[in-house]
Design a protein around this motif. Structure first.
Motif, PDB file in Angstrom:
ATOM      1  N   ALA A   1       6.609  -3.905  -9.290  1.00  0.00           N
ATOM      2  CA  ALA A   1       6.088  -4.493  -8.052  1.00  0.00           C
ATOM      3  C   ALA A   1       5.093  -5.633  -8.278  1.00  0.00           C
TER       4      ALA A   1
ATOM      5  N   TYR B   1      -1.763   2.551  -5.346  1.00  0.00           N
ATOM      6  CA  TYR B   1      -1.167   1.241  -5.115  1.00  0.00           C
ATOM      7  C   TYR B   1      -1.332   0.374  -6.350  1.00  0.00           C
TER       8      TYR B   1
ATOM      9  N   GLY C   1       6.270  -8.888  -6.699  1.00  0.00           N
ATOM     10  CA  GLY C   1       5.369  -9.305  -5.625  1.00  0.00           C
ATOM     11  C   GLY C   1       4.659 -10.607  -5.939  1.00  0.00           C
TER      12      GLY C   1
ATOM     13  N   GLU D   1      -1.338  -4.107  -7.333  1.00  0.00           N
ATOM     14  CA  GLU D   1      -1.613  -5.383  -6.676  1.00  0.00           C
ATOM     15  C   GLU D   1      -0.878  -6.517  -7.374  1.00  0.00           C
ATOM     16  N   THR D   2      -0.600  -7.562  -6.604  1.00  0.00           N
ATOM     17  CA  THR D   2      -0.066  -8.786  -7.182  1.00  0.00           C
ATOM     18  C   THR D   2      -1.225  -9.630  -7.705  1.00  0.00           C
TER      19      THR D   2
ATOM     20  N   SER E   1       2.812  -2.700   3.389  1.00  0.00           N
ATOM     21  CA  SER E   1       4.189  -3.197   3.439  1.00  0.00           C
ATOM     22  C   SER E   1       5.212  -2.089   3.259  1.00  0.00           C
ATOM     23  N   VAL E   2       4.784  -0.913   2.751  1.00  0.00           N
ATOM     24  CA  VAL E   2       5.724   0.185   2.537  1.00  0.00           C
ATOM     25  C   VAL E   2       6.162   0.782   3.862  1.00  0.00           C
TER      26      VAL E   2
ATOM     27  N   ARG F   1      -2.105  -9.028  -2.971  1.00  0.00           N
ATOM     28  CA  ARG F   1      -1.231  -8.232  -2.103  1.00  0.00           C
ATOM     29  C   ARG F   1      -1.153  -6.818  -2.666  1.00  0.00           C
ATOM     30  N   ARG F   2      -1.292  -5.833  -1.795  1.00  0.00           N
ATOM     31  CA  ARG F   2      -1.234  -4.437  -2.237  1.00  0.00           C
ATOM     32  C   ARG F   2       0.140  -3.847  -1.945  1.00  0.00           C
ATOM     33  N   LEU F   3       0.630  -3.102  -2.914  1.00  0.00           N
ATOM     34  CA  LEU F   3       1.950  -2.483  -2.811  1.00  0.00           C
ATOM     35  C   LEU F   3       1.772  -0.988  -3.027  1.00  0.00           C
TER      36      LEU F   3
ATOM     37  N   ALA G   1       9.138  -4.482   0.781  1.00  0.00           N
ATOM     38  CA  ALA G   1       7.884  -3.883   0.341  1.00  0.00           C
ATOM     39  C   ALA G   1       7.098  -4.823  -0.578  1.00  0.00           C
ATOM     40  N   THR G   2       7.788  -5.734  -1.277  1.00  0.00           N
ATOM     41  CA  THR G   2       7.142  -6.544  -2.312  1.00  0.00           C
ATOM     42  C   THR G   2       6.611  -7.885  -1.818  1.00  0.00           C
TER      43      THR G   2
END
Length: 944
Positions: free
Chosen positions: A860, A828, A864, A830-831, A465-466, A835-837, A679-680
């Motif tokens: 994040a 990274y 996220g 994660e949520t 997403s970045v 989801r990876r940020l 991104a989030t």
């Protein structure tokens, strides 16, 4: 600009380029988190230089590693320079590869500085009768300037000739060595003569010409009349050895042994395939596209491991998410710059159409794309449709082109009638790029798209997403090494751009068929990459893809606005803006343009003498919003400027614009929700942006009052209470936070009780406000400095608040520390739902950028996870809506951050609102209660 002879011998000071590029924006990184900004800057400057002078002979010269003869002369030479940052060092090797692939001679001589190599080459070129152009920003190089040697600074195109050197430094080029020796050079740690600065050095050399003359007759210096001249003879005698050493250190050698012949300085043809490979790794998409357009092959691109997640070199830990760095058999195939289009077909006969219908019915999945008259999904008319079942094979079915000379087109109604069962079949799987738009277009013709298998835009977004762009053109370059046909090349640009139906079928067909083909190819590359990571697969298949039809439904429903209210508010704002202007003029003592930064600078800082808080890159006093906010605490004019800016933006963005956006057929406003922007994972909204309407000031709330319920309905707004703080409690497992939320306490009051050591019922409003700032500041990674500014207290006091907070809630500190470490190790976070940020700068040597990445790492997972929860809630609400007995009783119309907005029939309010709250509170299982609070009203403001 000075007349530089045609085709000069160009010498580039690569080391000078490198450091200037590193410290200048943009500070770029690729998807793997590898810094690329210095590479980009150097290559950009080289391209500019080559375009301007087009030399046949040149050299790009870099410093060699290790010590040089100057270190032997003086051990402290350059001793004050910090070590090269790791994030710069890692860019040198790929930069050298790019320079060589560009066909540019790269020169590095062991144990010799670039300056000495350049000086020697310039001398040789002069002897051979060539004019030399040296590209550098190093002032030391001015000593090389003569009638045969010119300097140019590529960043500002400043040319240095003998005359301009004397004008700039006050001495001739042949005096520059002595000039530097006398005043010293802090960047190279050349000591110089103690007590001599730039002005004194100029006076000495202008008076007696050289160091040799000065040493031969030091008493003559005393006669020059400048300040301190009389004490100079004694100083000269005392520091003679230091002066001579400094001169030797400052002198560029002109006799370096260079084991290269003239033929090795000839500019060669660029290796396009190697550049394509290197530009892809760095993700320089514009340059990559230009090369592919010129005729490179994609072999190098497609055999290179995809670097969306590469090894996190700084941390030494392998990232195993997003698109892993393995090469699939499909990616490794050697293909031409443009994919073979010989199997693209234009379908204009019944027989050809029926053949494609059979292919679609028999396919495991197919890609499709619609071509229309408008990007506005509510107005778009279908012009044609393309399909692809097998990579490399595609068709385009033109349906409504104005092409009178082209082939006869099939009937749009008849084609859609036959396609409708396929599109609505849940078992036939469809793939698209930004498929929500196609869903809308088909809905305009009463076709409900079902069986969506994948949206390549969303696959790319879930992988990383970045990365800021997930459009087809970008993804094609990144994953396929293929430059797509540009719409602008077919239809033109700007106001004169043709609509798609105005293109001939012959022009349109390859473009349209390629869209379907590329979409299928992207699906074949991206789908396996997402599937490799369970969390990402879940996010795509259980959140993002199921949300598509729900967002489309909300967009089509739209929202009612009262245009008359907005028009009246616009008129009132116009009056208020005029009053603010008059008040500002009175304070300033004269009329001025409140929107002009230059005029504002003069008024605030020159005339009123307000303190300068920050400067622009060019050195002017800043009038940015954060500066004005700080000044507004103490001065009235900045406060007026801020009010004026806010009201003017509200007027232009909402009260003026919204009435013009009402759809004439539905009487509603129809926004567009975007899943692949932030991104989030949060949704964003455009045309209009419904998520940025201010809620904390009266003018913004009045705009919300114009969002009204239709007759017989009420607006119901339900938002999650302090969801990010609750997620913080869940993630940190902090006993104090868990207990406070479990007991239903006011979390800010509970925090204030702990931080200020007072009973819960004794907490003051001021203490609660401070605790609220601490609570929210921490989840955004705020420092003590930031908290101090927000609360207008001393930094030590702010630090004390934070220290006490972490003592009372130790789990929060542990969570933050662990998150930073984990982010640095794997690149990274994660949520809660996988989801990876990615955090490209989590290991940057540049401290401010690394700290910003660490703050993002802490926030994040909370932001996220909150985004994921509201999406889960939307899915659950829609599932519940299907079970509501009477149709048309509840409509989900807006999503704004942690809030869902509904239109609910008045006579069903009690039952349905309670159920909506229940569904939203059940969207996730946390260790603290998830609370959703509902409001009801005739308009959005009343309900919020």
């Amino acid at each position: 600009m000075s007349n530089i002879p045609k085709n000069p011998f160009v010498l580039v000071d690569g080391s000078s380029y490198l450091f200037r590029a590193y410290y200048a924006p943009p500070h770029l990184t690729n998807s793997a988190g590898e810094p690329t900004g210095a590479i980009y800057g150097v290559v950009n400057m080289l391209k500019s230089l080559l375009n301007q002078y087009d030399p046949s002979h040149l050299a790009v010269v870099f410093d060699a590693k290790g010590k040089t003869f100057r270190n032997d002369l003086y051990a402290d030479y350059k001793a004050n320079r910090p070590p090269m940052p790791d994030d710069l060092r890692g860019q040198i090797a790929p930069l050298h590869e790019i320079i060589k692939a560009m066909g540019l001679p790269l020169v590095i001589i062991d144990n010799v500085e670039a300056d000495d190599v350049i000086g020697t080459l310039a001398k040789h070129a002069t002897k051979a009768g060539h004019h030399t152009l040296i590209s550098t920003s190093d002032k030391d190089m001015a000593q090389l300037v003569n009638e045969h040697v010119t300097l140019i600074n590529t960043l500002d195109n400043r040319v240095s000739t003998p005359a301009s050197v004397q004008e700039r430094f006050g001495v001739r080029p042949d005096q520059i060595i002595d000039f530097l020796a006398l005043m010293g050079d802090s960047s190279d740690n050349i000591p110089g003569m103690p007590g001599v600065g730039e002005k004194t050095a100029q006076h000495i050399l202008q008076g007696i010409d050289s160091i040799d003359a000065m040493l031969a007759n030091p008493e003559k210096v005393a006669e020059l009349g400048f300040r301190g001249a009389k004490t100079m003879p004694a100083k000269i005698a005392e520091h003679k050895d230091l002066i001579l050493l400094s001169r030797e250190l400052a002198t560029i050698k002109l006799d370096v042994e260079i084991p290269l012949t003239e033929a090795e300085f000839v500019r060669r043809e660029a290796d396009k395939d190697e550049l394509i490979r290197l530009f892809k790794e760095c993700e320089f998409r514009r340059w990559l596209g230009e090369l592919l357009e010129e005729g490179g092959t994609t072999a190098a691109v497609t055999t290179t491991a995809d670097k969306t997640t590469a090894t996190n070199k700084a941390a030494g830990a392998e990232q195993t998410a997003a698109a892993t760095s393995t090469t699939t058999e499909n990616e490794a195939a050697v293909e031409p710059k443009q994919f073979d289009q010989s199997n693209y077909e234009v379908v204009t006969t019944e027989a050809a159409f029926n053949k494609w219908l059979a292919k679609l019915k028999a396919a495991d999945c197919y890609a499709f794309d619609t071509e229309t008259t408008s990007l506005n999904y509510m107005e778009a008319e279908l012009v044609g449709i393309s399909f692809s079942v097998v990579a490399g094979e595609a068709c385009y079915i033109p349906l409504a082109h104005q092409d009178l000379d082209g082939p006869k087109q099939l009937s749009r109604d008849e084609v859609l009638a036959k396609l409708k069962p396929l599109f609505e079949d849940t078992e036939l799987k469809k793939v698209g790029q930004n498929i929500k738009y196609d869903l809308h277009v088909l809905r305009n013709y009463n076709i409900r798209l079902r069986g969506i298998l994948n949206d390549t835009m969303l696959s790319s977004y879930v992988l990383n997403s970045v990365s800021s762009r997930h459009g087809m053109d970008t993804l094609s370059l990144q994953y396929l090494g293929h430059k797509t046909i540009s719409y602008e090349t077919l239809a033109g640009k700007g106001a004169k751009q043709k609509r798609f139906d105005q293109l001939s079928i012959a022009e349109a067909a390859p473009y349209a068929a390629e869209d379907a083909d590329i979409t299928l190819r992207l699906h074949q590359v991206l789908w396996p990459k997402v599937a490799e990571v369970a969390g990402l697969k879940s996010v795509l298949n259980e959140l993002e893809l199921p949300l598509l039809p729900i967002l489309a439904m909300m967009e089509r429903r739209g929202v009612f606005v009262n245009a008359e209210r907005l028009t009246n508010q616009s008129q009132e704002i116009a009056k208020e803006l005029k009053e603010i202007e008059l008040d500002a003029f009175a304070i300033a003592g004269e009329p001025f343009n409140l929107n002009s930064p230059k005029q504002l600078q003069v008024i605030l800082f020159d005339q009123l003498g307000l303190p300068i808080k920050k400067k622009t890159p060019k050195g002017a006093p800043s009038t940015a919003e954060d500066v004005l906010q700080e000044l507004a605490l103490d001065y009235p004019l900045p406060d007026l400027i801020l009010r004026h800016r806010g009201l003017a933006k509200l007027k232009s963005t909402y009260t003026d614009k919204l009435p013009r956006m009402i759809n004439s057929q539905t009487g509603r406003i129809h926004t567009s929700y975007h899943q692949a922007v932030t991104a989030t994972g949060r949704l964003s909204s455009t045309d209009p942006n419904l998520q940025n309407i201010p809620v904390r000031n009266e003018a913004g709330r009045r705009v919300r009052q114009a969002f009204v319920a239709p007759e017989g309905y009420k607006i119901v707004a339900i938002d999650y209470s302090q969801i990010e703080l609750r997620i913080m409690a869940h993630l940190s497992r902090s006993k104090g936070l868990l207990e406070a939320f479990a007991r239903g306490r006011d979390i800010h009051r509970a925090t204030a009780s702990e931080v200020f050591s007072v009973a819960l019922d004794s907490v003051t409003a001021e203490q609660r406000r401070s605790a609220k700032a601490v609570n929210f500041g921490l989840i955004y990674g705020m420092s003590a400095f930031g908290l101090a500014r927000q609360l207008n207290i001393g930094q030590k006091e702010a630090q004390r608040y934070m220290d006490i907070y972490f003592e009372r809630f130790p789990g929060v500190q542990d969570y933050m520390d662990n998150t930073r470490e984990q982010a640095a190790a794997q690149g990274y976070v994660e949520t809660l739902f996988g989801r990876r940020l990615y955090l490209p700068e989590i290991n940057a040597r540049n401290i401010p950028r690394r700290k910003a990445a660490e703050r993002a790492a802490i926030n994040a997972p909370m932001q996220g996870s909150a985004a994921d929860i509201i999406k889960r809630a939307m899915l659950d609400v829609q599932s519940w809506l299907k079970q509501v007995p009477a149709a048309g009783e509840v409509f989900m119309t807006m999503q704004v951050h942690d809030e869902l907005v509904f239109e609910v029939k008045e006579d069903c309010l009690d039952t349905h609102v309670a159920e909506l709250v229940r569904v939203m509170e059940s969207a996730a299982k946390l260790d603290v209660p998830l609370i959703a609070e509902a409001g009801v009203g005739d308009n959005w403001d009343e309900a919020h």
